[in-house]
Design a protein around this motif. Structure first.
Motif, PDB file in Angstrom:
ATOM      1  N   LEU A  29      -2.913  -7.243   8.645  1.00 23.84           N
ATOM      2  CA  LEU A  29      -4.286  -7.017   8.174  1.00 23.84           C
ATOM      3  C   LEU A  29      -5.184  -6.522   9.292  1.00 23.84           C
ATOM      4  O   LEU A  29      -6.031  -5.651   9.090  1.00 23.84           O
ATOM      5  CB  LEU A  29      -4.859  -8.311   7.589  1.00 23.84           C
ATOM      6  N   LEU A  48      -6.121   4.425   3.734  1.00 23.22           N
ATOM      7  CA  LEU A  48      -6.315   3.076   3.198  1.00 23.22           C
ATOM      8  C   LEU A  48      -5.792   2.944   1.770  1.00 23.22           C
ATOM      9  O   LEU A  48      -5.208   1.914   1.406  1.00 23.22           O
ATOM     10  CB  LEU A  48      -7.792   2.690   3.272  1.00 23.22           C
ATOM     11  N   TYR A  49      -5.980   3.971   0.956  1.00 21.21           N
ATOM     12  CA  TYR A  49      -5.401   3.934  -0.394  1.00 21.21           C
ATOM     13  C   TYR A  49      -3.869   3.903  -0.333  1.00 21.21           C
ATOM     14  O   TYR A  49      -3.210   3.182  -1.097  1.00 21.21           O
ATOM     15  CB  TYR A  49      -5.870   5.131  -1.211  1.00 21.21           C
ATOM     16  N   LEU A  52      -2.885   0.390   0.606  1.00 26.49           N
ATOM     17  CA  LEU A  52      -2.932  -0.558  -0.509  1.00 26.49           C
ATOM     18  C   LEU A  52      -1.714  -0.398  -1.418  1.00 26.49           C
ATOM     19  O   LEU A  52      -1.143  -1.395  -1.891  1.00 26.49           O
ATOM     20  CB  LEU A  52      -4.213  -0.358  -1.306  1.00 26.49           C
ATOM     21  N   PHE A  55       1.156  -1.894   0.423  1.00 21.20           N
ATOM     22  CA  PHE A  55       1.048  -3.358   0.408  1.00 21.20           C
ATOM     23  C   PHE A  55       1.704  -3.916  -0.850  1.00 21.20           C
ATOM     24  O   PHE A  55       2.534  -4.830  -0.790  1.00 21.20           O
ATOM     25  CB  PHE A  55      -0.420  -3.771   0.473  1.00 21.20           C
ATOM     26  N   LEU A  56       1.334  -3.373  -2.006  1.00 20.46           N
ATOM     27  CA  LEU A  56       1.884  -3.851  -3.269  1.00 20.46           C
ATOM     28  C   LEU A  56       3.382  -3.578  -3.365  1.00 20.46           C
ATOM     29  O   LEU A  56       4.160  -4.448  -3.780  1.00 20.46           O
ATOM     30  CB  LEU A  56       1.158  -3.195  -4.434  1.00 20.46           C
ATOM     31  N   LEU A 124      -1.099  -2.398   6.560  1.00 22.95           N
ATOM     32  CA  LEU A 124      -1.125  -3.025   5.235  1.00 22.95           C
ATOM     33  C   LEU A 124       0.284  -3.197   4.670  1.00 22.95           C
ATOM     34  O   LEU A 124       0.542  -4.142   3.923  1.00 22.95           O
ATOM     35  CB  LEU A 124      -2.001  -2.211   4.293  1.00 22.95           C
ATOM     36  N   GLY A 128       1.833  -6.697   3.535  1.00 27.36           N
ATOM     37  CA  GLY A 128       2.510  -6.871   2.260  1.00 27.36           C
ATOM     38  C   GLY A 128       3.831  -7.591   2.412  1.00 27.36           C
ATOM     39  O   GLY A 128       4.199  -8.423   1.564  1.00 27.36           O
TER      40      GLY A 128
END
Length: 198
Positions: A29, A48-49, A52, A55-56, A124, A128
């Motif tokens: 993070l 950043l998108y 994310l 991360f998922l 990220l 994750g």
């Protein structure tokens, strides 16, 4: 690991799984958040998108990978003999993190450096991975509560390639739900002595 001839030491499976969660999640993070202040080659928002999404994806992958193997070992686990030594939670966590410390440092450095290309993405992704390990430890804790047992494994076997669900792990052992100093899922048991109860 044993303290005498013929005496086996055992470490909690959930604690071994959970050991990597914190050193991956929080540094990830931090590295990912630092990307918000670096333009990078792709620009902040694209990075950043992408982070994310990673991360998922990574969290789900880590959570689901080898679950069948964990379930198989748990289903065939035999009761631990009274002669075994139950390794303290802190000892298990410390040994795992010491064995992986340079990989963790390298991962953080790579994630931070990658911000200059794709801001936040790798940080990220590592976060994750930590979240996925934490979620898997909770899943293991749910199995332990349902079966009313705790799952243990040889720390020497778990230290090899594949971890506590690797091919080198022949079997898990079980104890009562109150054994050791960690609760189902690997969290610290408040007020319990080290390996006090079996």
């Amino acid at each position: 690991m044993a303290r005498g001839a013929g005496v086996e030491a055992l470490a909690r499976v959930a604690v071994l799984v959970r050991a990597g969660a914190v050193p991956l999640f929080w540094p990830g993070l931090v590295a990912g958040g630092a990307g918000a202040f670096v333009p990078g080659l792709t620009g902040r928002w694209i990075g950043l998108y992408a982070g994310l999404a990673l991360f998922l994806l990574v969290a789900l992958t880590v959570f689901f990978v080898r679950r069948g193997r964990y379930a198989e070992l748990a289903a065939s686990a035999g009761k631990a003999p009274r002669s075994v030594i139950l390794q303290d939670r802190a000892v298990t966590v410390r040994a795992w993190r010491r064995a992986h410390r340079w990989w963790l440092v390298l991962a953080f450095c790579v994630a931070a450096g990658a911000n200059f290309a794709v801001p936040g993405a790798l940080g990220l992704a590592f976060a994750g991975a930590g979240f996925g390990l934490w979620a898997k430890s909770l899943w293991l804790g749910g199995r332990e509560r349902t079966a009313d047992v705790l799952l243990w494994v040889s720390p020497d076997a778990a230290a090899r390639r594949g971890g506590p669900a690797g091919r080198q792990v022949g079997a898990y052992r079980t104890t009562g739900i109150g054994a050791g100093d960690a609760r189902p899922g690997g969290t610290r048991r408040a007020g319990a002595g080290a390996g006090a109860r079996r």
